[in-house]
Design a protein around this motif. Sequence first.
Motif, PDB file in Angstrom:
ATOM      1  N   GLY A  46      -5.514  61.913  39.487  1.00 28.78           N
ATOM      2  CA  GLY A  46      -6.024  63.278  39.508  1.00 28.78           C
ATOM      3  C   GLY A  46      -6.500  63.687  40.887  1.00 28.78           C
ATOM      4  O   GLY A  46      -6.765  62.855  41.760  1.00 28.78           O
ATOM      5  N   SER A  47      -6.612  64.979  41.034  1.00 22.49           N
ATOM      6  CA  SER A  47      -7.124  65.567  42.267  1.00 22.49           C
ATOM      7  C   SER A  47      -8.572  66.003  42.058  1.00 22.49           C
ATOM      8  O   SER A  47      -8.950  66.435  40.966  1.00 22.49           O
ATOM      9  CB  SER A  47      -6.260  66.778  42.628  1.00 22.49           C
ATOM     10  OG  SER A  47      -6.890  67.511  43.644  1.00 22.49           O
ATOM     11  N   GLY A  48      -9.366  65.868  43.110  1.00 23.48           N
ATOM     12  CA  GLY A  48     -10.742  66.357  43.085  1.00 23.48           C
ATOM     13  C   GLY A  48     -11.097  66.832  44.480  1.00 23.48           C
ATOM     14  O   GLY A  48     -10.215  67.058  45.318  1.00 23.48           O
TER      15      GLY A  48
ATOM     16  N   ASP B  96     -19.187  69.838  38.143  1.00 27.68           N
ATOM     17  CA  ASP B  96     -20.034  68.658  38.284  1.00 27.68           C
ATOM     18  C   ASP B  96     -19.592  67.476  37.433  1.00 27.68           C
ATOM     19  O   ASP B  96     -20.372  66.957  36.629  1.00 27.68           O
ATOM     20  CB  ASP B  96     -21.490  69.004  37.956  1.00 27.68           C
ATOM     21  CG  ASP B  96     -22.091  69.882  39.035  1.00 27.68           C
ATOM     22  OD1 ASP B  96     -21.589  69.814  40.181  1.00 27.68           O
ATOM     23  OD2 ASP B  96     -23.038  70.631  38.739  1.00 27.68           O
ATOM     24  N   GLY B  97     -18.344  67.110  37.586  1.00 26.66           N
ATOM     25  CA  GLY B  97     -17.876  65.875  36.950  1.00 26.66           C
ATOM     26  C   GLY B  97     -17.310  66.036  35.558  1.00 26.66           C
ATOM     27  O   GLY B  97     -17.047  65.045  34.881  1.00 26.66           O
ATOM     28  N   ASP B  98     -17.108  67.269  35.109  1.00 27.92           N
ATOM     29  CA  ASP B  98     -16.624  67.490  33.739  1.00 27.92           C
ATOM     30  C   ASP B  98     -15.096  67.473  33.643  1.00 27.92           C
ATOM     31  O   ASP B  98     -14.385  67.712  34.627  1.00 27.92           O
ATOM     32  CB  ASP B  98     -17.085  68.862  33.224  1.00 27.92           C
ATOM     33  CG  ASP B  98     -18.551  68.850  32.842  1.00 27.92           C
ATOM     34  OD1 ASP B  98     -19.145  67.761  32.829  1.00 27.92           O
ATOM     35  OD2 ASP B  98     -19.081  69.945  32.573  1.00 27.92           O
TER      36      ASP B  98
ATOM     37  N   ALA C  99      -3.409  67.930  33.572  1.00 28.86           N
ATOM     38  CA  ALA C  99      -4.089  69.234  33.566  1.00 28.86           C
ATOM     39  C   ALA C  99      -4.247  69.643  35.027  1.00 28.86           C
ATOM     40  O   ALA C  99      -4.746  68.849  35.837  1.00 28.86           O
ATOM     41  CB  ALA C  99      -5.464  69.105  32.917  1.00 28.86           C
ATOM     42  N   SER C 100      -3.822  70.846  35.341  1.00 25.10           N
ATOM     43  CA  SER C 100      -3.868  71.298  36.734  1.00 25.10           C
ATOM     44  C   SER C 100      -4.047  72.798  36.768  1.00 25.10           C
ATOM     45  O   SER C 100      -3.275  73.530  36.146  1.00 25.10           O
ATOM     46  CB  SER C 100      -2.552  70.906  37.425  1.00 25.10           C
ATOM     47  OG  SER C 100      -2.614  71.201  38.793  1.00 25.10           O
ATOM     48  N   MET C 101      -5.073  73.242  37.468  1.00 24.01           N
ATOM     49  CA  MET C 101      -5.311  74.689  37.511  1.00 24.01           C
ATOM     50  C   MET C 101      -4.634  75.307  38.729  1.00 24.01           C
ATOM     51  O   MET C 101      -3.947  76.309  38.630  1.00 24.01           O
ATOM     52  CB  MET C 101      -6.808  74.946  37.547  1.00 24.01           C
ATOM     53  CG  MET C 101      -7.177  76.392  37.402  1.00 24.01           C
ATOM     54  SD  MET C 101      -8.953  76.573  37.422  1.00 24.01           S
ATOM     55  CE  MET C 101      -9.341  75.809  38.970  1.00 24.01           C
ATOM     56  N   SER C 102      -4.812  74.667  39.891  1.00 22.43           N
ATOM     57  CA  SER C 102      -4.252  75.272  41.108  1.00 22.43           C
ATOM     58  C   SER C 102      -3.075  74.473  41.671  1.00 22.43           C
ATOM     59  O   SER C 102      -2.625  74.733  42.789  1.00 22.43           O
ATOM     60  CB  SER C 102      -5.346  75.432  42.162  1.00 22.43           C
ATOM     61  OG  SER C 102      -6.038  74.225  42.374  1.00 22.43           O
ATOM     62  N   GLY C 103      -2.554  73.486  40.891  1.00 22.80           N
ATOM     63  CA  GLY C 103      -1.291  72.849  41.253  1.00 22.80           C
ATOM     64  C   GLY C 103      -1.375  71.489  41.923  1.00 22.80           C
ATOM     65  O   GLY C 103      -0.357  70.799  42.040  1.00 22.80           O
ATOM     66  N   ASN C 104      -2.590  71.045  42.355  1.00 19.31           N
ATOM     67  CA  ASN C 104      -2.667  69.760  43.065  1.00 19.31           C
ATOM     68  C   ASN C 104      -2.341  68.565  42.156  1.00 19.31           C
ATOM     69  O   ASN C 104      -1.565  67.685  42.529  1.00 19.31           O
ATOM     70  CB  ASN C 104      -4.065  69.574  43.675  1.00 19.31           C
ATOM     71  CG  ASN C 104      -4.347  70.592  44.761  1.00 19.31           C
ATOM     72  OD1 ASN C 104      -3.434  71.071  45.429  1.00 19.31           O
ATOM     73  ND2 ASN C 104      -5.604  70.950  44.936  1.00 19.31           N
ATOM     74  N   THR C 105      -2.925  68.562  40.980  1.00 21.71           N
ATOM     75  CA  THR C 105      -2.666  67.435  40.059  1.00 21.71           C
ATOM     76  C   THR C 105      -1.223  67.488  39.555  1.00 21.71           C
ATOM     77  O   THR C 105      -0.576  66.450  39.368  1.00 21.71           O
ATOM     78  CB  THR C 105      -3.671  67.459  38.879  1.00 21.71           C
ATOM     79  OG1 THR C 105      -4.998  67.560  39.418  1.00 21.71           O
ATOM     80  CG2 THR C 105      -3.567  66.215  38.036  1.00 21.71           C
TER      81      THR C 105
HETATM   82  C1  LIG Z   1     -16.215  75.254  39.932  1.00 15.71           C
HETATM   83  C2  LIG Z   1     -15.540  74.004  40.427  1.00 15.71           C
HETATM   84  C3  LIG Z   1     -16.099  72.775  40.105  1.00 15.71           C
HETATM   85  C4  LIG Z   1     -15.524  71.587  40.585  1.00 15.71           C
HETATM   86  N1  LIG Z   1     -16.126  70.378  40.306  1.00 15.71           N
HETATM   87  C5  LIG Z   1     -15.608  69.240  40.829  1.00 15.71           C
HETATM   88  C6  LIG Z   1     -16.244  67.983  40.614  1.00 15.71           C
HETATM   89  O1  LIG Z   1     -17.275  67.866  39.967  1.00 15.71           O
HETATM   90  N2  LIG Z   1     -15.656  66.873  41.157  1.00 15.71           N
HETATM   91  C7  LIG Z   1     -14.516  66.927  41.900  1.00 15.71           C
HETATM   92  O2  LIG Z   1     -14.032  65.882  42.356  1.00 15.71           O
HETATM   93  N3  LIG Z   1     -13.883  68.117  42.120  1.00 15.71           N
HETATM   94  C8  LIG Z   1     -14.400  69.265  41.609  1.00 15.71           C
HETATM   95  N4  LIG Z   1     -13.778  70.467  41.839  1.00 15.71           N
HETATM   96  C9  LIG Z   1     -12.584  70.495  42.698  1.00 15.71           C
HETATM   97  C10 LIG Z   1     -11.242  70.473  41.953  1.00 15.71           C
HETATM   98  O3  LIG Z   1     -11.143  69.374  41.081  1.00 15.71           O
HETATM   99  C11 LIG Z   1     -10.136  70.426  43.013  1.00 15.71           C
HETATM  100  O4  LIG Z   1     -10.057  71.700  43.633  1.00 15.71           O
HETATM  101  C12 LIG Z   1      -8.773  70.016  42.509  1.00 15.71           C
HETATM  102  O5  LIG Z   1      -7.897  69.862  43.611  1.00 15.71           O
HETATM  103  C13 LIG Z   1      -8.152  71.013  41.544  1.00 15.71           C
HETATM  104  O6  LIG Z   1      -6.967  70.436  41.065  1.00 15.71           O
HETATM  105  P1  LIG Z   1      -5.722  71.284  40.541  1.00 15.71           P
HETATM  106  O7  LIG Z   1      -5.067  71.949  41.744  1.00 15.71           O
HETATM  107  O8  LIG Z   1      -4.830  70.271  39.903  1.00 15.71           O
HETATM  108  O9  LIG Z   1      -6.246  72.289  39.571  1.00 15.71           O
HETATM  109  C14 LIG Z   1     -14.342  71.645  41.366  1.00 15.71           C
HETATM  110  C15 LIG Z   1     -13.774  72.902  41.661  1.00 15.71           C
HETATM  111  C16 LIG Z   1     -14.362  74.056  41.222  1.00 15.71           C
HETATM  112  C17 LIG Z   1     -13.739  75.384  41.580  1.00 15.71           C
END
Ligand SMILES: Cc1cc2nc3c(=O)[nH]c(=O)nc-3n(C[C@H](O)[C@H](O)[C@H](O)COP(=O)(O)O)c2cc1C
Length: 153
Positions: free
Chosen positions: A88-90, A60-62, A9-15
């Motif tokens: 995963g990316s965070g 927040d960790g969801d 699952a990836s919203m902005s492409g990192n994962t």
């Molecule tokens: C509203 C919001 C909440 C987020 N909450 C967390 C979080 O609880 N823990 C975390 O590690 N990253 C959190 N993130 C960061 C995303 O996981 C991070 O930007 C990630 O690189 C997105 O991956 P993607 O590009 O694969 O979608 C949050 C980002 C946003 C915009």
Amino acid sequence: MARILIGFASMSGNTEEMADLIKERLEEDHKIHMDELEEIEPGFLMDFDAVILGSYTWNDGDLPYEVEDFYEDLEDIDLTGKGIAVFGSGDTSYPQFCEAVHTFEERLTAVGGERMTGAWKVDMHPDNEEDIEHLQRFTAEIMEHLGHLIQLK
Ligand SMILES: Cc1cc2nc3c(=O)[nH]c(=O)nc-3n(C[C@H](O)[C@H](O)[C@H](O)COP(=O)(O)O)c2cc1C
């Protein structure tokens, strides 16, 4: 040659970028099917020798809301005898860094999956030497595990 599912699952492409890097390293020796988690029925996981799942973390960790159904339905499958790994990316500025990755790992092992290696977690984007060294360890341990799994068959 093992059959491996990479779901993400990836919203902005990192994962997704992490999934591509894992695929590149495993596809020389193994048969890979890769797709977004929201396109996968959990029962499909049973068709593979190993399952590698990736997710970003939200709110927040969801788990991302688009994979909540997939996660719930995972409870009803049996992964006994299959290897599992998670990534995963965070963002380290959140207190619950990459928590969704651990949430998936717990569920996959709870339904019988055998952990092939520790989680590969990245702060935002896999772009530094440490991230790539971790990727190398992640895929090397997966390949070693799959070697044993195939010998046992
Ligand atoms: C509203 C919001 C909440 C987020 N909450 C967390 C979080 O609880 N823990 C975390 O590690 N990253 C959190 N993130 C960061 C995303 O996981 C991070 O930007 C990630 O690189 C997105 O991956 P993607 O590009 O694969 O979608 C949050 C980002 C946003 C915009």
